[in-house]
Write a protein that holds these residues in place. Sequence first.
Motif, short mmCIF file in Angstrom:
data_model
loop_
_atom_site.label_atom_id
_atom_site.label_comp_id
_atom_site.label_asym_id
_atom_site.label_seq_id
_atom_site.Cartn_x
_atom_site.Cartn_y
_atom_site.Cartn_z
N ALA A 107 2.00 12.62 -26.73
CA ALA A 107 1.19 11.87 -27.69
C ALA A 107 1.92 10.63 -28.17
CB ALA A 107 0.83 12.76 -28.87
N ALA A 108 3.25 10.76 -28.35
CA ALA A 108 4.05 9.61 -28.79
C ALA A 108 4.13 8.56 -27.69
CB ALA A 108 5.44 10.08 -29.19
N ARG A 109 4.35 9.03 -26.46
CA ARG A 109 4.48 8.10 -25.33
C ARG A 109 3.18 7.30 -25.12
NH1 ARG A 109 6.67 12.32 -21.06
NH2 ARG A 109 6.71 10.64 -19.55
N ALA A 110 2.06 7.97 -25.37
CA ALA A 110 0.78 7.29 -25.17
C ALA A 110 0.59 6.14 -26.16
CB ALA A 110 -0.35 8.30 -25.33
N MET A 111 1.30 6.19 -27.28
CA MET A 111 1.11 5.15 -28.31
C MET A 111 2.19 4.07 -28.27
SD MET A 111 -0.29 7.17 -31.65
CE MET A 111 0.69 8.63 -31.69
N ILE A 112 3.10 4.19 -27.30
CA ILE A 112 4.19 3.22 -27.20
C ILE A 112 3.96 2.27 -26.04
CG2 ILE A 112 6.64 3.02 -26.55
CD1 ILE A 112 7.21 5.50 -28.17
N GLY A 113 4.26 1.01 -26.27
CA GLY A 113 4.29 0.03 -25.19
C GLY A 113 5.71 -0.46 -25.06
N TYR A 114 6.30 -0.30 -23.88
CA TYR A 114 7.73 -0.61 -23.72
C TYR A 114 7.91 -1.75 -22.72
CZ TYR A 114 12.63 0.10 -22.27
OH TYR A 114 13.95 -0.07 -21.96
N MET A 115 8.56 -2.80 -23.18
CA MET A 115 8.83 -3.95 -22.31
C MET A 115 10.35 -4.10 -22.19
SD MET A 115 7.39 -7.79 -22.77
CE MET A 115 8.20 -9.23 -22.13
N PRO A 116 10.93 -3.67 -21.06
CA PRO A 116 12.39 -3.77 -20.92
C PRO A 116 12.84 -5.21 -20.67
CG PRO A 116 11.44 -2.81 -18.95
CD PRO A 116 10.30 -3.10 -19.88
N GLN A 117 14.16 -5.40 -20.65
CA GLN A 117 14.69 -6.76 -20.43
C GLN A 117 14.36 -7.29 -19.04
OE1 GLN A 117 18.91 -7.42 -21.29
NE2 GLN A 117 18.78 -5.91 -22.92
N THR A 136 12.72 1.28 -0.83
CA THR A 136 11.61 1.04 -1.76
C THR A 136 11.85 1.69 -3.11
OG1 THR A 136 10.18 1.12 0.15
CG2 THR A 136 9.09 1.08 -1.98
N PHE A 137 12.32 2.93 -3.08
CA PHE A 137 12.52 3.63 -4.35
C PHE A 137 13.72 3.08 -5.10
CE2 PHE A 137 12.70 7.32 -7.18
CZ PHE A 137 11.35 7.38 -7.47
N GLN A 138 14.72 2.64 -4.34
CA GLN A 138 15.89 2.01 -4.96
C GLN A 138 15.43 0.77 -5.73
OE1 GLN A 138 18.90 2.91 -5.15
NE2 GLN A 138 20.03 1.12 -5.77
N ARG A 139 14.49 0.02 -5.13
CA ARG A 139 13.96 -1.19 -5.77
C ARG A 139 13.18 -0.82 -7.04
NH1 ARG A 139 10.58 -4.53 -1.70
NH2 ARG A 139 12.30 -4.16 -0.30
N GLU A 140 12.42 0.25 -6.96
CA GLU A 140 11.65 0.70 -8.13
C GLU A 140 12.59 1.03 -9.29
OE1 GLU A 140 7.91 2.42 -7.88
OE2 GLU A 140 8.06 1.67 -9.91
N ARG A 141 13.72 1.63 -8.97
CA ARG A 141 14.68 1.98 -10.01
C ARG A 141 15.35 0.73 -10.58
NH1 ARG A 141 19.14 4.93 -8.25
NH2 ARG A 141 19.69 5.01 -10.43
N LEU A 142 15.85 -0.13 -9.68
CA LEU A 142 16.60 -1.30 -10.13
C LEU A 142 15.72 -2.28 -10.90
CD1 LEU A 142 18.98 -2.07 -7.13
CD2 LEU A 142 19.48 -0.87 -9.25
N ARG A 143 14.47 -2.39 -10.49
CA ARG A 143 13.56 -3.33 -11.12
C ARG A 143 13.19 -2.88 -12.53
NH1 ARG A 143 9.34 -4.59 -6.79
NH2 ARG A 143 8.82 -2.45 -7.20
N GLY A 144 13.30 -1.58 -12.80
CA GLY A 144 12.99 -1.07 -14.13
C GLY A 144 11.59 -0.50 -14.24
N THR A 145 10.82 -0.58 -13.16
CA THR A 145 9.44 -0.08 -13.22
C THR A 145 9.42 1.45 -13.32
OG1 THR A 145 9.43 -0.50 -10.85
CG2 THR A 145 8.09 -1.94 -12.21
N LEU A 146 10.40 2.10 -12.71
CA LEU A 146 10.46 3.57 -12.81
C LEU A 146 10.65 3.98 -14.27
CD1 LEU A 146 10.49 6.33 -11.44
CD2 LEU A 146 12.95 6.11 -11.20
N GLU A 147 11.54 3.24 -14.95
CA GLU A 147 11.80 3.52 -16.36
C GLU A 147 10.51 3.36 -17.18
OE1 GLU A 147 15.71 2.40 -18.36
OE2 GLU A 147 14.31 0.93 -19.15
N ARG A 148 9.76 2.33 -16.85
CA ARG A 148 8.51 2.11 -17.58
C ARG A 148 7.53 3.25 -17.35
NH1 ARG A 148 5.59 -3.48 -17.28
NH2 ARG A 148 4.41 -2.43 -18.90
N LEU A 149 7.51 3.74 -16.12
CA LEU A 149 6.60 4.85 -15.82
C LEU A 149 7.02 6.10 -16.57
CD1 LEU A 149 6.05 4.46 -11.97
CD2 LEU A 149 4.55 3.77 -13.84
#
Lengths: 250, 390
Positions: A80-90, B214-227
């Motif tokens: 529920a918490a994750r659904a309400m967060i928007g995360y933009m990394p560097q 491909t998966f290495q790229r997903e990790r390094l790019r940060g998209t995996l973290e976002r998911l």
Amino acid sequence: MNAGTVSTEYILRMEDVVKTFGGFTALHQTSLTIPGRMVFGLLGPNGAGKTTLLRLVTGLISPTAGKLTLFGGLEPGASAARAMIGYMPQSLAIYPNLSVVENMLFFGRMYGMGEGALKTRIDEVLETIELSGRRDDILANLSGGMVRRALLGTTLVHKPKLLLLDEPTAGVDPVLRIKIWETLRKLCDEGTSILITTHHISEADRCDRVVFLRSGVIIGDGTPDDLTRQYQADDLEKAFVVATKEGVAT
Amino acid sequence: MRSVWVAVRVIREISRDRRTLAFFFLAPLVVMTLVYYAIKDDQIVNIGVVTRGAARFFEMDFISTLEMDKDVRMISMPIPDEETDPQTLDRLIRQELATGGADGVLYMGEKMITDRFDGREGTLHLYVEGSKPIITSAVFGAIADAMDELAASLPVVIDSSCSSLCAESVNNKPMVLEKHYSYGSDDYRMVDFFLPVLPAFFVFFFTFILSTITFQRERLRGTLERLLVAPVGFYQVIAGYVMGFFTFASLQSIIVVAFILKLIQFDFTWSQTLAFSVVVLLTMLVALNLGLLASFLAHNEFQALQFIPLVILPQIFLADIIWDINGFPMFFRIIAWVLPLTHANAAARDIMIRNNPLSNSWMELLILAGFIVVIFTVMTLVAQKKDKSI
């Protein structure tokens, strides 16, 4: 608590939170309460612990000690918490071989949005980030500034209640930086809480409340004006320099 | 001077990357060791001798002559001495070949020796398993040499172009050599032996590379973290990856299998092709999971690239693609057993060369499925450790 209902009491509460990596303490005993509907800035040099704090909020990492709750009582990492967060990394964490709209569709679907609502929302977000005219362009063909705006768009697409932005304007030109800040302010006015890390004083000045971080310790907390007054400085930059020298935790 | 500083910088940087250093210095040694064992000896073959009638008196001559060949290992045939029915003998010999006890069996029937002494051609029966051309040819070679050696004292001339010893034989008319193949025939080519394992190899090779990078790229790019920040489970992300790659790898498998079948120009049945495809798809899933694991173990794309020869090279040498693993020391045979392609190749050959049903390879399929489960489990553990600790 259901996703979508947000406690007005606080958006984030940290009680004596410590985070260590091996023998290194990235965040010392930290207590902090952030109310909702504000732009909250974490200001500090590189290695101050800003990203660690942000990652603790996302649930990607867990505290070594202490307690961290979101939205009035949710554990970070709870669905529920994750659904309400928007995360933009560097980093430019977005898919360069997909178009702007394809990226937004993908992230919207990851947040479980229905197709109809998602398409309507994408149109709104595209307006906000001013990329409506380039919606079908592949990211690899866009300028760096446009890609960063698209990245912000993918972060906003599921209407997060809390936006976590890790140095969103790093490497961005001044014009785009102003645009991004205008967008953030508008989002905040519409009810989104924003937690932003930065090492730009000028950006911290735009926040409603700022925390000074140094070596994993909070050394200042208040509105930019409060902090300037507290350290008897002419501006926030000088206040930060004084706080850094004094190393006083407030 | 600036070039020197560049060199110093390069040396300093590489010398601090222990994994690269180990790879750089140890990999050639490992490969050279594998090459050494692969080519150091001629193929060693297990040969059995079955004699009936007057030939029994000369059995020890055949055995001792064959034993003089260092590449021949004589085996005793588990066939009762009193058994003389040719059909039963044929069945028992083939059974011994099928179990892998013998690579070739020399059978001299009731009348063979008397025919020879009487100046007739006589028939010498030579049984081979036949699915491995290198072994088949080694068996034929060893028996021809032995006959040539014996020709001066016994009337066993195998062909007219034998050595001068044949001239002294009491009957230098060449014998009728009847070859009995459990699989294949005289027309069976080396290429027919190799081609069935190539689809599994190529699918494994390219799927591994594609998934690693491909998966290495997903990790390094940060998209995996976002998911992982989104309300998406780690297993859902991995399952999505498997499904996504599956589409391409399946397509690649279909193209490769179709191409190989066309190239061999054999009339394979649909059930054979389907069974073969199952093996290739399982191999692809192993490679896919192994690629994801490699991408998590690597800290950067360069380290990810190093996994490619590390995973692929041992399989080229040890997975029974070209060289028979039985010629390698026990240590390498154990390694071969834990290589997925060893089992994929065994199943592929069983289906395509021996025309056995898929169920006959149940053990290999089970092992491949086991690889998928084990690698997936290790990969998720490594992934969670990596992406939750930094």
